[in-house]
Design a protein around this motif. Sequence first.
Motif, PDB file in Angstrom:
ATOM      1  N   SER A 230      47.639  -3.521   8.566  1.00 33.92           N
ATOM      2  CA  SER A 230      46.332  -3.628   7.917  1.00 33.92           C
ATOM      3  C   SER A 230      45.396  -4.506   8.731  1.00 33.92           C
ATOM      4  CB  SER A 230      46.470  -4.161   6.490  1.00 33.92           C
ATOM      5  OG  SER A 230      47.155  -5.403   6.481  1.00 33.92           O
ATOM      6  N   ILE A 231      44.106  -4.160   8.656  1.00 34.65           N
ATOM      7  CA  ILE A 231      43.070  -4.819   9.445  1.00 34.65           C
ATOM      8  C   ILE A 231      41.923  -5.194   8.513  1.00 34.65           C
ATOM      9  CG2 ILE A 231      41.406  -4.537  11.351  1.00 34.65           C
ATOM     10  CD1 ILE A 231      43.318  -2.250  12.353  1.00 34.65           C
ATOM     11  N   TYR A 232      41.372  -6.385   8.713  1.00 33.34           N
ATOM     12  CA  TYR A 232      40.207  -6.827   7.950  1.00 33.34           C
ATOM     13  C   TYR A 232      39.092  -7.159   8.935  1.00 33.34           C
ATOM     14  CZ  TYR A 232      37.375  -9.339   4.494  1.00 33.34           C
ATOM     15  OH  TYR A 232      36.364  -9.735   3.665  1.00 33.34           O
ATOM     16  N   ILE A 233      37.890  -6.592   8.703  1.00 29.56           N
ATOM     17  CA  ILE A 233      36.721  -6.904   9.518  1.00 29.56           C
ATOM     18  C   ILE A 233      35.966  -8.027   8.822  1.00 29.56           C
ATOM     19  CG2 ILE A 233      34.690  -6.003  10.703  1.00 29.56           C
ATOM     20  CD1 ILE A 233      37.171  -4.516  11.502  1.00 29.56           C
ATOM     21  N   ASP A 234      35.791  -9.155   9.512  1.00 25.06           N
ATOM     22  CA  ASP A 234      35.263 -10.365   8.896  1.00 25.06           C
ATOM     23  C   ASP A 234      33.979 -10.818   9.585  1.00 25.06           C
ATOM     24  OD1 ASP A 234      35.309 -12.521   7.123  1.00 25.06           O
ATOM     25  OD2 ASP A 234      36.454 -13.787   8.496  1.00 25.06           O
ATOM     26  N   ALA A 235      33.127 -11.521   8.843  1.00 22.25           N
ATOM     27  CA  ALA A 235      31.910 -12.119   9.390  1.00 22.25           C
ATOM     28  C   ALA A 235      31.339 -13.060   8.339  1.00 22.25           C
ATOM     29  CB  ALA A 235      30.879 -11.052   9.764  1.00 22.25           C
ATOM     30  N   ASP A 238      26.035 -14.406   5.454  1.00 21.70           N
ATOM     31  CA  ASP A 238      24.617 -14.327   5.823  1.00 21.70           C
ATOM     32  C   ASP A 238      24.378 -13.262   6.888  1.00 21.70           C
ATOM     33  OD1 ASP A 238      23.916 -16.274   4.020  1.00 21.70           O
ATOM     34  OD2 ASP A 238      23.784 -17.892   5.501  1.00 21.70           O
ATOM     35  N   ASP A 239      25.316 -13.141   7.826  1.00 24.80           N
ATOM     36  CA  ASP A 239      25.186 -12.111   8.864  1.00 24.80           C
ATOM     37  C   ASP A 239      25.336 -10.720   8.273  1.00 24.80           C
ATOM     38  OD1 ASP A 239      24.791 -13.987  10.882  1.00 24.80           O
ATOM     39  OD2 ASP A 239      26.933 -14.144  11.330  1.00 24.80           O
ATOM     40  N   ILE A 240      26.326 -10.548   7.399  1.00 27.06           N
ATOM     41  CA  ILE A 240      26.544  -9.233   6.792  1.00 27.06           C
ATOM     42  C   ILE A 240      25.332  -8.838   5.950  1.00 27.06           C
ATOM     43  CG2 ILE A 240      28.063  -7.844   5.347  1.00 27.06           C
ATOM     44  CD1 ILE A 240      30.305  -9.824   5.911  1.00 27.06           C
ATOM     45  N   ARG A 241      24.802  -9.790   5.226  1.00 29.82           N
ATOM     46  CA  ARG A 241      23.610  -9.526   4.410  1.00 29.82           C
ATOM     47  C   ARG A 241      22.459  -9.039   5.289  1.00 29.82           C
ATOM     48  NH1 ARG A 241      19.118 -12.645   3.106  1.00 29.82           N
ATOM     49  NH2 ARG A 241      18.168 -12.235   1.058  1.00 29.82           N
ATOM     50  N   GLN A 242      22.248  -9.684   6.418  1.00 28.46           N
ATOM     51  CA  GLN A 242      21.161  -9.262   7.304  1.00 28.46           C
ATOM     52  C   GLN A 242      21.429  -7.887   7.884  1.00 28.46           C
ATOM     53  OE1 GLN A 242      18.212 -11.032   7.714  1.00 28.46           O
ATOM     54  NE2 GLN A 242      17.656  -9.006   8.533  1.00 28.46           N
ATOM     55  N   LEU A 305      39.600  -9.188  12.517  1.00 24.25           N
ATOM     56  CA  LEU A 305      38.603  -9.167  13.580  1.00 24.25           C
ATOM     57  C   LEU A 305      37.379  -9.913  13.085  1.00 24.25           C
ATOM     58  CD1 LEU A 305      38.801  -5.428  14.747  1.00 24.25           C
ATOM     59  CD2 LEU A 305      39.885  -7.413  15.815  1.00 24.25           C
ATOM     60  N   ARG A 306      37.051 -11.018  13.742  1.00 26.90           N
ATOM     61  CA  ARG A 306      35.931 -11.863  13.318  1.00 26.90           C
ATOM     62  C   ARG A 306      34.703 -11.566  14.182  1.00 26.90           C
ATOM     63  NH1 ARG A 306      34.059 -15.190   9.139  1.00 26.90           N
ATOM     64  NH2 ARG A 306      32.739 -16.842   9.987  1.00 26.90           N
ATOM     65  N   LYS A 307      33.586 -11.212  13.515  1.00 28.12           N
ATOM     66  CA  LYS A 307      32.364 -10.857  14.225  1.00 28.12           C
ATOM     67  C   LYS A 307      31.347 -11.990  14.208  1.00 28.12           C
ATOM     68  CE  LYS A 307      32.204  -5.811  13.794  1.00 28.12           C
ATOM     69  NZ  LYS A 307      31.336  -4.686  13.370  1.00 28.12           N
ATOM     70  N   GLY A 308      30.518 -12.023  15.269  1.00 24.95           N
ATOM     71  CA  GLY A 308      29.404 -12.936  15.332  1.00 24.95           C
ATOM     72  C   GLY A 308      28.127 -12.268  14.875  1.00 24.95           C
ATOM     73  N   PRO A 309      26.991 -12.972  14.908  1.00 21.60           N
ATOM     74  CA  PRO A 309      25.726 -12.435  14.391  1.00 21.60           C
ATOM     75  C   PRO A 309      25.264 -11.140  15.057  1.00 21.60           C
ATOM     76  CG  PRO A 309      25.567 -14.809  14.717  1.00 21.60           C
ATOM     77  CD  PRO A 309      26.860 -14.379  15.332  1.00 21.60           C
ATOM     78  N   ASP A 310      25.710 -10.882  16.300  1.00 22.41           N
ATOM     79  CA  ASP A 310      25.258  -9.673  17.004  1.00 22.41           C
ATOM     80  C   ASP A 310      26.195  -8.499  16.814  1.00 22.41           C
ATOM     81  OD1 ASP A 310      27.442 -10.461  18.476  1.00 22.41           O
ATOM     82  OD2 ASP A 310      26.433 -10.364  20.426  1.00 22.41           O
ATOM     83  N   HIS A 311      27.108  -8.592  15.845  1.00 23.50           N
ATOM     84  CA  HIS A 311      28.087  -7.535  15.534  1.00 23.50           C
ATOM     85  C   HIS A 311      29.255  -7.509  16.522  1.00 23.50           C
ATOM     86  CE1 HIS A 311      27.915  -4.826  12.143  1.00 23.50           C
ATOM     87  NE2 HIS A 311      26.601  -4.766  12.193  1.00 23.50           N
ATOM     88  N   GLY A 312      29.235  -8.354  17.537  1.00 26.16           N
ATOM     89  CA  GLY A 312      30.343  -8.376  18.486  1.00 26.16           C
ATOM     90  C   GLY A 312      31.505  -9.198  17.971  1.00 26.16           C
TER      91      GLY A 312
END
Length: 321
Positions: A230-235, A238-242, A305-312
């Motif tokens: 199993s995989i979780y995409i995280d961020a 505030d970033d996800i909201r934007q 997988l942890r993402k930053g504000p630019d989706h990377g």
Amino acid sequence: MTTQDTPPAGGQRPAQFTQFSRGEWAALRASTPLQLTEDDLAAVRGINERLSLEDAAEVYLPLTRLLNLQVTATQQLRRVTDTFLGSPAAPAPFVIGLAGSVAVGKSTAARLLQTLLARWPEHPRVALVTTDGFLYPNAVLEQQGLMTRKGFPESYDRSRLLQFVRDVKDGKPHVSAPVYSHLIYNIAPGEAQIVDRPDILILEGLNVLQRGLEPETTGRRFVSDYFDFSIYIDAEEDDIRQWFLNRFLKLRETAFLDEQSYFRHYARMPEDDALEIARGIWERINGKNLRENIAPTREMANLVLRKGPDHGVTEVRLRRS
């Protein structure tokens, strides 16, 4: 690379994760070749999402190498069990669950994983199913007063979803899944996706890692019980909201213009008014669902997988126990 424990849940011992920087994770690609083109990426990339060949090579290629090793080990273990029993069972697919918030990039990640995994010779047949198809039809949601909780766990036909995954896992042929239309914001009438004994099944959805919702569910089976990985995409929220707001504005210029679109009225109103409505949708529905139901399942995943504000993707956490 660091190792850390996460707080225990439900009386269980803490889960241990190894955390990798993006560079450390990318090195685990080893010599695995990247067999993707820009056209391939364009076919899987979601609206307003950043996804480059560099992202595919540094993040998703090491992940598919890990998954390939997991698939091989699982197949070998099943062969050992079949040998012991003396009666080979029907081939069972390797099932991957992929979870995360609305607008975090689950669908793009799932489509990219499907594309990459299908190019490994050991498992060329990779099926991708989203749990959107297992939402109750709008008529049922309206009758039950759940239209404003669409996407929350109770808005899904969980029994039907569980039976679908069980049938696929049991190796049954021609298993049918309902199809959801984002255009009409409802189950597509008369449409079905047929899953026919794939080597790998990717099941993507908001709540696929969800466990019990009420005390009386203790002892029941859950969809995640059938996952091999199993995989979780995280961020940050505030970033996800934007990202959600940016996608909403983009859809006003594209899909919402279709006369059949459930949301066509948003394309006709002033942008500021539409944006204010989108903020309200996030606060009342998507953000609330993220905080109450989705984010708490993050520690159940085998990999985050942890993402930053630019989706990377900036870091990766791999469960070790």
